[in-house]
Design a protein around this motif. Structure first.
Motif: not given
Length: 672
Positions: A145-172
């Motif tokens: 994990a690393r510090p970053g920002y929240k993205f909504e619909n692929g666009i960066i926002t001003a909201q700081p976020a925890i960026v969780a790095v996974v091997e591949r994204k899987i549907h919930k």
């Protein structure tokens, strides 16, 4: 006891602790003997003090509190041989997240604060580290994990976020409740992203690569200053190997003087005007062709070089030497390996062809890339560009008949200059590069170790988007003695920063900036920091129409770059991403243009070999400005896409290709 600092804020904070009669600003007060601890609210800073080494520890919290303590219960400050003590750190509540006291060799007055010390993100970094420890064995596929920002619909926002790095994204829906990551942690949203290739090599248990290899990769692609907040420290030897610098000296008796004269300029852009203009330029060589090039592999250029050598033209080539990227695949499916081209031209040219790999490294003429793209013809004219001599940059295609091909190839800004004085300047600098490189060529860092295969999905575009693309024909502009043009030759490591600062600062109405990337690492030279800050100030100026186009390349690198830009302070509403842009240019007020091969990294603007031109003319500037505005409106977007990378082996290639993935080289991944 007297407390002195180069930062008034540091002095004001520490005076009440140690100087009699100072106004108390803390509760409880620090005892007179210096024992105990105290807290006080302050903003983040980087400051220096003169300090006696009594095993002190100082912890600074941006936007919060600081904590002072010592191993023996006492803290004493005094002069320290004119050495600067840099104090920085982070504390959350009663928990020390990070600390740092660094002895600098320069006096305190030379230590500069910079915008990479973002207090909000430094605070978040400690929470990110805790998050990764809590969930690394709980959630499926979490690598880091690393510090970053929240993205909504692929666009960066001003909201700081925890960026969780996974091997591949899987549907919930495919995960159990136990495997799900939380949507937020300690008040910060959790944004889940696919791992980058380096993340997989470093953190995946089945692929994990030796630390020295990871560190060498990070030396090639420096982590952003945000990544560095939580990344493991690199080995000292690798850091030293990656340290910026070179042994460059300019050629004797040659000056990079501005030229104001009559001349003809041929403005053109790739892909549509690339080879159709470059081909005739090369074919018209009468006596000598001198080439300085990062990558060259296009078959049509190979064929043309053989043609001019056969008719007795003298050909000199100085080149980077790191094999050209992705030869034999994609738009470069018919491209030819550089070694093959060199061997054939050597055999064909005999006495009238010579070549040399540029001497790279701290002992050489450039830091880590001979990134220039210049060809001087008969010492009278020269071609200069952002684009290499590969089919992706200078394709041999009929775009007028099929403009859908435009999406496949790079956008480049190119120019041909017919002027003897300017040609002579670039000729002598390249000739000097050849002479210096003949002394001691060096091997390339990335070739010193092997890496597993990498597979990524190909980008697709809607046909409706492609239909909007416009073709820009070349434009020849002739200047006379009574109506001359001013041009400043620009080279790195020589004079790029001073002239980049000049054009950026000159912008009063508009500033258009297009480049492959803007890199902001953990450590910046003061010169590069000044350039970044000057650019940011103009981009953020509400009275200036300022726009930035950067390359939409890989989801992991794109996102990290945008997060670093926002954390640094750039107005992200003025930044867009464009596929296949390889342009490196700046246009100010539609009157001045800086065009060339300089990427925006510390090495790119200060230590590599690159070439540009600063042209003071509205007709020239407006030709490229029209292209920029077209690309801004029709080919750029504010969002980034996500893609998963697979690190595999040759026996997995067939199945991966069936899944819509293609293998790319690590050189292409790091390509500039």
């Amino acid at each position: 006891m007297t407390i002195n600092s180069n930062n008034k804020k540091v002095t004001d904070i520490f005076k009440p602790f140690f100087e009699p009669g100072s106004e108390d600003i803390v509760t409880p007060n620090l005892p007179a003997n210096g024992n105990g601890h105290a807290t006080v609210a302050l903003e983040q800073f980087t400051g220096t003090l003169r300090i006696e080494d009594n095993n002190p520890m100082l912890y600074i919290l941006g936007g919060g509190k600081f904590h002072v303590a010592s191993g023996n219960g006492q803290i004493n400050f005094t002069e320290y041989n004119d050495k600067a003590i840099v104090i920085r750190g982070l504390q959350q509540g009663d928990t020390i997240i990070s600390k740092g006291i660094t002895l600098q060799s320069q006096p305190p007055s030379s230590v500069r604060s910079n915008r990479t010390k973002n207090p909000q993100m430094q605070l978040l970094a400690g929470i990110v580290t805790e998050f990764a420890e809590v969930y690394k064995d709980k959630a499926a596929g979490l690598l880091t994990a690393r510090p970053g920002y929240k993205f909504e619909n692929g666009i960066i926002t001003a909201q700081p976020a925890i960026v969780a790095v996974v091997e591949r994204k899987i549907h919930k829906a495919s995960l159990t409740q136990e495997d799900l990551l939380p949507s937020s942690y300690k008040g910060y949203p959790v944004d889940v992203v696919p791992a980058s290739p380096i993340d997989i090599l470093q953190y995946h248990p089945e692929v994990k690569t030796e630390t020295n290899v990871i560190n060498q990769l990070k030396a090639i692609q420096e982590p952003t200053f945000l990544e560095a907040l939580t990344a493991p420290a690199q080995e000292a030897a690798i850091l030293e190997a990656a340290r910026l610098g070179n042994n460059y000296t300019p050629p004797p008796h040659v000056s990079l003087d501005e030229v104001q004269a009559a001349m003809t300029l041929t403005c053109h852009v790739s892909p549509e005007g690339g080879w159709t203009t470059l081909g005739p330029f090369l074919d018209d060589t009468q006596e000598h062709l001198q080439v300085a090039m990062y990558d060259f592999s296009a078959p049509q250029i190979y064929k043309m070089l053989k043609k001019v050598v056969r008719r007795g033209v003298s050909l000199t080539l100085v080149y980077d030497g790191n094999p050209a990227a992705n030869v034999g695949k994609g738009t470069k499916v018919d491209d030819v390996a550089e070694d093959t081209i060199i061997t054939a031209l050597t055999k064909l040219g005999k006495q009238n062809f010579k070549s040399i790999k540029a001497w790279k490294g701290k002992s050489g003429i450039c830091n880590n890339a001979y990134h220039i793209k210049v060809a001087v013809r008969d010492k009278k004219s020269f071609w200069l560009s952002s684009g290499n001599w590969q089919s992706s940059n200078q394709p041999d295609e009929d775009f007028a008949s099929d403009n859908t091909l435009l999406k496949e190839y790079n956008r480049e800004w190119n120019i041909i200059v017919d002027n003897t004085k300017l040609s002579d300047i670039y000729y002598k600098f390249i000739e000097w590069d050849f002479t210096r490189s003949a002394a001691k060529p060096e091997a390339d860092l990335i070739e010193s170790f092997e890496l597993p295969d990498m597979y990524l999905p190909e980008e697709t575009l809607e046909w409706s988007e492609i239909a909007k693309y416009r073709i820009f024909p070349p434009k020849k502009i002739t200047f006379t003695r009574t109506r001359p043009v001013r041009i400043q030759p620009v080279l790195t490591p020589d004079n790029y920063i001073e002239h980049a600062l000049s054009i950026i600062r000159s912008a009063k109405r508009t500033l258009y900036f297009q480049n492959q990337y803007i890199s902001i690492g953990e450590t910046l030279t003061p010169e590069y920091e000044e350039l970044l800050n000057t650019l940011m100030d103009k981009i953020n100026d509400p009275d200036i129409d300022a726009r930035v186009i950067l390359r939409a390349q890989r989801s992991d690198t794109d996102r990290k770059m945008l997060e670093a830009l926002q954390a640094y302070g750039f107005d992200m509403s003025r930044v867009k991403m464009m596929s296949n842009t390889h342009t490196k240019g700046i246009i100010a007020d539609g009157e001045r243009i800086l065009i060339g091969s300089h990427n925006y990294s510390n090495a790119g603007v200060q230590y590599n070999r690159d070439a540009s031109l600063l042209i003071y003319n509205d007709v020239v500037a407006n030709y490229y400005q029209d292209v920029f505005l077209h690309d801004w409106e029709r080919r750029s977007r504010a969002s980034v896409t996500e893609e998963s990378v697979i690190i595999g082996s040759s026996n997995t290639e067939a199945s991966l290709i069936d899944d819509g993935l293609s293998k790319i080289s690590w050189k292409e991944y790091f390509s500039s």
